[in-house]
Design an enzyme around this catalytic site. Structure first.
Site, mmCIF file in Angstrom:
data_model
loop_
_atom_site.group_PDB
_atom_site.id
_atom_site.type_symbol
_atom_site.label_atom_id
_atom_site.label_comp_id
_atom_site.label_asym_id
_atom_site.label_seq_id
_atom_site.Cartn_x
_atom_site.Cartn_y
_atom_site.Cartn_z
ATOM 1 C CB THR A 145 -1.004 0.019 1.176
ATOM 2 O OG1 THR A 145 -2.005 1.016 0.925
ATOM 3 C CG2 THR A 145 -0.345 0.281 2.508
ATOM 4 C CB CYS A 167 -3.779 6.088 6.127
ATOM 5 S SG CYS A 167 -5.028 7.070 5.283
ATOM 6 C CG HIS A 175 -4.442 2.425 3.187
ATOM 7 N ND1 HIS A 175 -3.403 2.667 2.332
ATOM 8 C CD2 HIS A 175 -4.810 3.634 3.677
ATOM 9 C CE1 HIS A 175 -3.161 3.978 2.298
ATOM 10 N NE2 HIS A 175 -4.015 4.579 3.111
#
Length: 164
Positions: free
Chosen positions: A25, A31, A48
């Site tokens: 990711t 995040c 994520h």
């Protein structure tokens, strides 16, 4: 890590990998890239996570991967369905940065730190230990998680690549 079998995990997304596949990711600022791993079955999972709690959800069809409190149970369900055991799982995470400096730091602006706290609380509920993490700071990260070794590779512009 250059790998042919790459499983991409988008923003507010989650997925699992087996057979040596790599979960990847990008764009982790505030995040959190949360990974779970069953080292015996070599089943890896990655979420994520964008936000700490689904209590603020306004969408008509809830995206379970978007929130820490819903992404972790969903990831566990998928990994268990693939043959993993919660009792053996270990967690690693990266991200949760405070991307913007603001005076007066109201709690609503502390998204990164709150994402880390929420992920930690959820893992604690399932008795899953966090064995390593690279969280906080004020920089973005890209992560890759190897389903064969359980190694989490973290890349950032400022600090290069490190493995945990």
């Amino acid at each position: 890590m250059i790998q042919l079998n790459l499983v991409k995990v988008g923003m507010a997304d989650l997925n699992i990998a087996t057979d040596g596949a790599i979960l990847k990711t990008t764009g982790l600022g505030s995040c959190v890239g949360l990974t779970l791993y069953d080292p015996i079955r070599k089943i890896a999972g990655m979420a994520h996570v964008m936000l700490p709690s689904s209590e603020i959800a306004r969408e008509t069809k809830m995206n379970l991967a978007k929130y820490a409190d819903t992404a972790i149970p969903e990831l566990l369900d998928r990994m268990i369905a693939a043959g993993a055991y919660v009792e053996r799982m270990k967690a690693k995470m990266a991200g949760g940065a405070q991307m913007f400096a603001m005076s007066g730091q109201s709690d609503s602006l502390r998204i990164g730190p709150r994402n880390v706290e929420s992920c930690t609380e959820m893992l604690s509920k399932f008795k899953i230990p966090i064995i390593s993490q690279d969280t906080g700071g004020s920089f973005g990260r890209t992560v890759e998680f190897d389903s064969n070794s359980g190694m989490l590779s973290i890349r950032s512009v400022q600090f290069g690549t490190k493995e945990i």
